[in-house]
Design a protein around this motif. Structure first.
Motif, short mmCIF file in Angstrom:
data_model
loop_
_atom_site.label_atom_id
_atom_site.label_comp_id
_atom_site.label_asym_id
_atom_site.label_seq_id
_atom_site.Cartn_x
_atom_site.Cartn_y
_atom_site.Cartn_z
N ALA A 24 86.47 37.87 51.79
CA ALA A 24 87.63 37.42 51.03
C ALA A 24 88.88 38.19 51.43
O ALA A 24 89.97 37.60 51.58
CB ALA A 24 87.37 37.56 49.53
N MET A 25 88.75 39.50 51.62
CA MET A 25 89.91 40.30 52.01
C MET A 25 90.41 39.89 53.38
O MET A 25 91.62 39.90 53.64
CB MET A 25 89.57 41.78 51.95
CG MET A 25 89.35 42.28 50.53
SD MET A 25 88.90 44.03 50.40
CE MET A 25 90.45 44.83 50.82
N LEU A 26 89.51 39.50 54.27
CA LEU A 26 89.94 39.05 55.59
C LEU A 26 90.64 37.70 55.51
O LEU A 26 91.61 37.45 56.24
CB LEU A 26 88.74 38.98 56.54
CG LEU A 26 88.17 40.34 56.95
CD1 LEU A 26 86.92 40.16 57.80
CD2 LEU A 26 89.20 41.19 57.68
N THR A 27 90.18 36.80 54.65
CA THR A 27 90.86 35.51 54.55
C THR A 27 92.27 35.67 54.00
O THR A 27 93.15 34.87 54.30
CB THR A 27 90.09 34.51 53.65
OG1 THR A 27 90.03 35.00 52.31
CG2 THR A 27 88.68 34.28 54.18
N HIS A 28 92.50 36.73 53.21
CA HIS A 28 93.83 36.99 52.64
C HIS A 28 94.72 37.77 53.60
O HIS A 28 95.86 38.08 53.25
CB HIS A 28 93.69 37.76 51.33
CG HIS A 28 93.28 36.92 50.17
ND1 HIS A 28 94.13 36.64 49.12
CD2 HIS A 28 92.12 36.28 49.90
CE1 HIS A 28 93.50 35.87 48.24
NE2 HIS A 28 92.27 35.63 48.69
N CYS A 29 94.22 38.10 54.77
CA CYS A 29 94.95 38.95 55.71
C CYS A 29 96.12 38.17 56.33
O CYS A 29 95.90 37.13 56.97
CB CYS A 29 94.00 39.44 56.80
SG CYS A 29 94.63 40.79 57.80
N LYS A 82 98.22 31.39 56.95
CA LYS A 82 97.06 31.69 57.76
C LYS A 82 95.75 31.50 56.98
O LYS A 82 94.67 31.45 57.57
CB LYS A 82 97.13 33.13 58.29
CG LYS A 82 98.23 33.37 59.30
CD LYS A 82 98.20 34.80 59.79
CE LYS A 82 99.24 35.04 60.86
NZ LYS A 82 98.91 34.34 62.12
N PHE A 83 95.85 31.41 55.66
CA PHE A 83 94.65 31.45 54.83
C PHE A 83 93.68 30.32 55.13
O PHE A 83 92.47 30.55 55.27
CB PHE A 83 95.00 31.43 53.34
CG PHE A 83 93.78 31.23 52.47
CD1 PHE A 83 92.92 32.28 52.23
CD2 PHE A 83 93.48 29.99 51.94
CE1 PHE A 83 91.77 32.11 51.47
CE2 PHE A 83 92.34 29.80 51.17
CZ PHE A 83 91.49 30.87 50.93
N ALA A 84 94.15 29.09 55.18
CA ALA A 84 93.23 27.95 55.28
C ALA A 84 92.33 28.05 56.50
O ALA A 84 91.11 27.80 56.40
CB ALA A 84 94.02 26.64 55.30
#
Length: 230
Positions: A94-99, A104-106
């Motif tokens: 999850a933290m990587l998807t928010h990076c 960029k998230f999707a």
């Protein structure tokens, strides 16, 4: 105010070009998730997902594309993706998807979720030495170990991130706190018992955990509000 400006810009685009905007490319950060689509959509779907949940990966393959193309794109429906964290691997993912920036998230989300069949078996067959590293009291170090062992570094580098970017996001204690607290709050507030789970306009959908059931619920909601416009 931000939502008003986005909607105003979209309206200007329609008048100027005659073409409606593609709302699937509009992404905004929320308190602990990401909203994709028209922020003023009258039908607001929220997904509560776990990256270590195989049913969530199934939904990412079949449900997310259909939801975005058939409903979010038009502006009538928006979707917010939120995280129900089950373990340290979930939090790391999850933290990587928010990076990085919201836009960029999707694709971060899709990259991790759609490669679950590659990294989840590695996690399931992890050694005691690996699990010891993943339990390091230095939580940033533990997340770096998880990311290294499950090839998340390689995955994110393929998305254009540098190692320093990845390490910085994995060490973001404020993001960690925000995601963990939101997961707890959402679970208690909604009585979440599994993933994926969904709400429409804040109401939890009972026994809805796949795309056919969610599509039926969305269609019923749209029929109930025929006068609404995107």
């Amino acid at each position: 105010m931000k939502a008003f400006k986005i909607a105003l810009l979209a309206g200007t685009l329609v008048m100027a070009t005659g073409f409606a905007p593609d709302w699937t490319i509009t992404v905004a950060k929320t308190d602990a998730g990401h909203l994709i689509g028209n922020p003023d959509a009258t039908t607001k779907v929220a997904e509560y997902i776990s990256y270590t949940c195989s049913h969530c990966a199934d939904f990412a393959r079949s449900g997310d594309p259909a939801l975005k193309i058939g409903y979010v794109r038009t502006g009538k429906v928006s979707v917010e993706i939120r995280h129900l964290l089950r373990d340290p691997i979930d939090l790391t993912a999850a933290m990587l998807t928010h990076c990085g920036a919201a836009d960029k998230f999707a694709l971060n989300h899709a990259a991790i979720m759609l490669s679950q069949d590659k990294w989840l078996p590695v996690a399931a067959s992890s050694t005691q030495a690996q699990r010891n590293r993943w339990s390091n009291p230095d939580r940033a170090a533990a997340r770096r170990a998880i990311a290294a062992d499950l090839d998340f570094y390689q995955l994110m580098e393929g998305r254009g991130y540098r190692t320093t970017d990845i390490d910085r996001c994995l060490a973001d204690s404020a993001m960690e706190t925000k995601l963990v607290q939101a997961s707890r709050d959402d679970t208690v507030r909604l009585g979440l018992r599994g993933t994926p789970s969904f709400t429409i306009n804040g109401k939890l959908l009972d026994n809805v955990h796949n795309w056919p059931a969610l599509q039926q619920a969305i269609d019923a909601q749209l029929v109930a509000r025929p006068a609404d416009k995107p």
